[in-house]
Design a protein around this motif. Structure first.
Motif, PDB file in Angstrom:
ATOM      1  N   ASN A 127      42.848  36.558  41.771  1.00 24.36           N
ATOM      2  CA  ASN A 127      43.693  37.159  40.687  1.00 24.36           C
ATOM      3  C   ASN A 127      43.754  38.510  40.844  1.00 24.36           C
ATOM      4  O   ASN A 127      45.013  39.066  40.513  1.00 24.36           O
ATOM      5  N   TRP A 128      43.005  39.437  41.175  1.00 26.15           N
ATOM      6  CA  TRP A 128      43.285  40.846  41.488  1.00 26.15           C
ATOM      7  C   TRP A 128      44.333  41.218  42.533  1.00 26.15           C
ATOM      8  O   TRP A 128      45.221  41.823  42.580  1.00 26.15           O
ATOM      9  N   LEU A 129      44.188  40.216  43.605  1.00 26.37           N
ATOM     10  CA  LEU A 129      45.388  40.215  44.589  1.00 26.37           C
ATOM     11  C   LEU A 129      46.889  39.924  44.075  1.00 26.37           C
ATOM     12  O   LEU A 129      47.888  40.715  44.556  1.00 26.37           O
ATOM     13  N   THR A 130      46.744  38.987  43.378  1.00 27.19           N
ATOM     14  CA  THR A 130      48.003  38.810  42.614  1.00 27.19           C
ATOM     15  C   THR A 130      48.625  39.939  41.945  1.00 27.19           C
ATOM     16  O   THR A 130      49.726  40.196  41.735  1.00 27.19           O
ATOM     17  N   ARG A 131      47.717  40.578  41.142  1.00 23.62           N
ATOM     18  CA  ARG A 131      48.105  41.836  40.430  1.00 23.62           C
ATOM     19  C   ARG A 131      48.474  42.983  41.162  1.00 23.62           C
ATOM     20  O   ARG A 131      49.542  43.453  41.065  1.00 23.62           O
ATOM     21  N   ARG A 132      47.930  43.088  42.484  1.00 23.89           N
ATOM     22  CA  ARG A 132      48.265  44.263  43.269  1.00 23.89           C
ATOM     23  C   ARG A 132      49.701  43.815  44.103  1.00 23.89           C
ATOM     24  O   ARG A 132      50.487  44.821  44.416  1.00 23.89           O
ATOM     25  N   ARG A 133      49.962  42.608  44.301  1.00 18.52           N
ATOM     26  CA  ARG A 133      51.229  42.128  44.834  1.00 18.52           C
ATOM     27  C   ARG A 133      52.196  42.340  43.915  1.00 18.52           C
ATOM     28  O   ARG A 133      53.366  43.005  44.151  1.00 18.52           O
ATOM     29  N   LEU A 252      46.762  52.528  50.227  1.00 15.59           N
ATOM     30  CA  LEU A 252      45.277  52.000  50.436  1.00 15.59           C
ATOM     31  C   LEU A 252      44.403  52.665  49.538  1.00 15.59           C
ATOM     32  O   LEU A 252      43.702  51.926  49.108  1.00 15.59           O
ATOM     33  N   ASP A 253      44.571  53.916  49.253  1.00 17.14           N
ATOM     34  CA  ASP A 253      43.620  54.585  48.373  1.00 17.14           C
ATOM     35  C   ASP A 253      43.962  54.111  47.029  1.00 17.14           C
ATOM     36  O   ASP A 253      43.036  53.808  46.178  1.00 17.14           O
ATOM     37  N   THR A 254      45.354  53.948  46.514  1.00 14.82           N
ATOM     38  CA  THR A 254      45.531  53.172  45.416  1.00 14.82           C
ATOM     39  C   THR A 254      45.025  51.878  45.165  1.00 14.82           C
ATOM     40  O   THR A 254      44.403  51.640  43.972  1.00 14.82           O
ATOM     41  N   HIS A 255      44.991  50.985  46.108  1.00 17.91           N
ATOM     42  CA  HIS A 255      44.551  49.649  45.937  1.00 17.91           C
ATOM     43  C   HIS A 255      42.975  49.781  45.793  1.00 17.91           C
ATOM     44  O   HIS A 255      42.415  48.915  45.033  1.00 17.91           O
ATOM     45  N   LEU A 256      42.392  50.505  46.620  1.00 21.06           N
ATOM     46  CA  LEU A 256      41.041  50.652  46.527  1.00 21.06           C
ATOM     47  C   LEU A 256      40.407  51.258  45.152  1.00 21.06           C
ATOM     48  O   LEU A 256      39.423  51.019  44.806  1.00 21.06           O
ATOM     49  N   SER A 257      41.250  52.369  44.660  1.00 19.97           N
ATOM     50  CA  SER A 257      40.859  52.751  43.251  1.00 19.97           C
ATOM     51  C   SER A 257      40.844  51.599  42.455  1.00 19.97           C
ATOM     52  O   SER A 257      40.017  51.520  41.536  1.00 19.97           O
ATOM     53  N   ASP A 258      41.892  50.868  42.442  1.00 21.94           N
ATOM     54  CA  ASP A 258      42.065  49.783  41.525  1.00 21.94           C
ATOM     55  C   ASP A 258      40.805  48.509  41.659  1.00 21.94           C
ATOM     56  O   ASP A 258      40.260  47.999  40.776  1.00 21.94           O
ATOM     57  N   LEU A 259      40.667  48.510  43.136  1.00 19.07           N
ATOM     58  CA  LEU A 259      39.631  47.492  43.353  1.00 19.07           C
ATOM     59  C   LEU A 259      38.211  47.885  42.771  1.00 19.07           C
ATOM     60  O   LEU A 259      37.461  47.080  42.119  1.00 19.07           O
ATOM     61  N   ARG A 260      38.096  49.230  42.648  1.00 15.71           N
ATOM     62  CA  ARG A 260      36.876  49.648  42.121  1.00 15.71           C
ATOM     63  C   ARG A 260      36.726  49.616  40.546  1.00 15.71           C
ATOM     64  O   ARG A 260      35.517  48.916  40.078  1.00 15.71           O
ATOM     65  N   ARG A 261      37.646  49.729  40.001  1.00 20.41           N
ATOM     66  CA  ARG A 261      37.979  49.324  38.383  1.00 20.41           C
ATOM     67  C   ARG A 261      37.670  47.823  38.108  1.00 20.41           C
ATOM     68  O   ARG A 261      37.014  47.478  37.422  1.00 20.41           O
ATOM     69  N   HIS A 262      38.385  46.956  39.171  1.00 24.28           N
ATOM     70  CA  HIS A 262      38.159  45.495  38.971  1.00 24.28           C
ATOM     71  C   HIS A 262      36.817  45.038  39.091  1.00 24.28           C
ATOM     72  O   HIS A 262      36.342  44.390  38.206  1.00 24.28           O
ATOM     73  N   VAL A 263      36.188  45.816  40.165  1.00 24.28           N
ATOM     74  CA  VAL A 263      34.666  45.116  40.366  1.00 24.28           C
ATOM     75  C   VAL A 263      33.822  45.675  39.363  1.00 24.28           C
ATOM     76  O   VAL A 263      33.067  44.700  38.932  1.00 24.28           O
ATOM     77  N   ALA A 264      33.940  46.844  38.923  1.00 23.76           N
ATOM     78  CA  ALA A 264      33.002  47.229  37.855  1.00 23.76           C
ATOM     79  C   ALA A 264      33.246  46.679  36.798  1.00 23.76           C
ATOM     80  O   ALA A 264      32.149  46.355  35.956  1.00 23.76           O
ATOM     81  N   ARG A 265      34.296  46.104  36.294  1.00 20.10           N
ATOM     82  CA  ARG A 265      34.662  45.398  35.031  1.00 20.10           C
ATOM     83  C   ARG A 265      33.970  43.936  35.112  1.00 20.10           C
ATOM     84  O   ARG A 265      33.443  43.516  34.269  1.00 20.10           O
ATOM     85  N   GLU A 266      34.473  43.188  36.293  1.00 24.64           N
ATOM     86  CA  GLU A 266      33.749  41.805  36.464  1.00 24.64           C
ATOM     87  C   GLU A 266      32.163  42.055  36.598  1.00 24.64           C
ATOM     88  O   GLU A 266      31.815  41.097  35.819  1.00 24.64           O
ATOM     89  N   ILE A 267      31.716  43.057  37.145  1.00 24.05           N
ATOM     90  CA  ILE A 267      30.323  43.058  36.887  1.00 24.05           C
ATOM     91  C   ILE A 267      29.680  43.208  35.586  1.00 24.05           C
ATOM     92  O   ILE A 267      28.787  42.500  35.485  1.00 24.05           O
TER      93      ILE A 267
END
Length: 271
Positions: A127-133, A252-267
């Protein structure tokens, strides 16, 4: 033809090497080559050609194909100097990466391990990948509009259906660049204290470098338009790619920044 991007044939004083920007080394010959090491540098030998020397302190990453033979010393030297290597198949796809040991992991490294303990992490990550696409497509369309090339709504919906939800992007760039994107992503992750691959619940792998490379690959094809038609050789394609990568690696930094936020929220939600 072998193309060495960022080739260094001069020999600057060793103390100055660390201050110089690191560059990628492409070993993409159609004929055999031997890679060895000598005095803190990789050496590349080909039949009928002089030996080429590339100081390890100047290398950001190495991209090579199946015609490249490595010595153990050369592989160890790349690992010791934190130079990741990506091997490509005959169709430009990345077969895998060698990644040096990360001495100072990034905080995301630890939180990803927690995230991957979630039983449904794969669905959440998809789902995160879909949002990044979708973000990639939207940003590209907005940028095109600022240049006076506003995207036709029908074409946008077609791209949205095929790329955002289907994961397919129209390919108009040199196919080998798909592997170059993965090498770029793997090198970026390594420098940032992250692994190229993580293992999740059930022994399922999260190929982080490959997934980020897929976003780059899509953006490259969306960005380049008809430009690749003017590339009449691999050398030209490489120069075009490196010029594009120099401007766009920050994505890549933009994607990783969003991944950090996504992972923190899901945890946090899981707890």
């Amino acid at each position: 033809m072998t193309v060495h991007t960022g080739a260094i044939h001069d020999r600057p004083h060793a103390a100055s090497l660390g201050a110089l920007p690191r560059k990628p080394l492409y070993l993409v010959a159609s004929s055999p080559m031997q890679v060895d090491t000598c005095h803190e540098a990789l050496t590349v030998k080909r039949a009928g050609a002089p030996v080429q020397r590339f100081p390890l302190a100047r290398l950001a990453r190495v991209i090579c194909n199946r015609h490249t033979t490595w010595t153990g010393e050369a592989l160890c030297a790349c690992l010791a100097h934190t130079v990741p290597i990506t091997w490509l198949d005959g169709h430009g796809r990345a077969l895998g990466n060698s990644q040096p040991r990360i001495h100072t992991p990034e905080p995301l490294d630890a939180t990803l391990d927690l995230y991957l303990e979630l039983p449904d992490w794969h669905k959440r990550f998809d789902n995160w990948l879909t949002r990044r696409r979708l973000e990639t497509l939207t940003q590209w369309a907005m940028h095109a509009a600022t240049r006076g090339a506003e995207l036709d709504p029908v074409r946008f919906q077609v791209l949205k259906r095929e790329f955002v939800y289907g994961g397919h992007v129209p390919v108009c760039f040199e196919p080998a660049a798909e592997g170059w994107c993965e090498a770029l992503a793997a090198g970026h992750l390594n420098r940032g204290g992250l692994q190229s691959r993580y293992w999740g619940c059930g022994g399922v792998a999260m190929d982080l470098a490959a997934e980020l490379a897929g976003l780059l690959w899509a953006e490259l094809n969306l960005d380049c338009g008809a430009l690749p038609a003017s590339a009449d050789s691999m050398a030209v394609s490489l120069r075009l790619f490196e010029a594009w990568a120099h401007r766009r690696e920050g994505r890549l930094d933009t994607h990783l920044s969003d991944l950090r936020r996504h992972v923190a929220r899901e945890i946090d939600a899981w707890r």
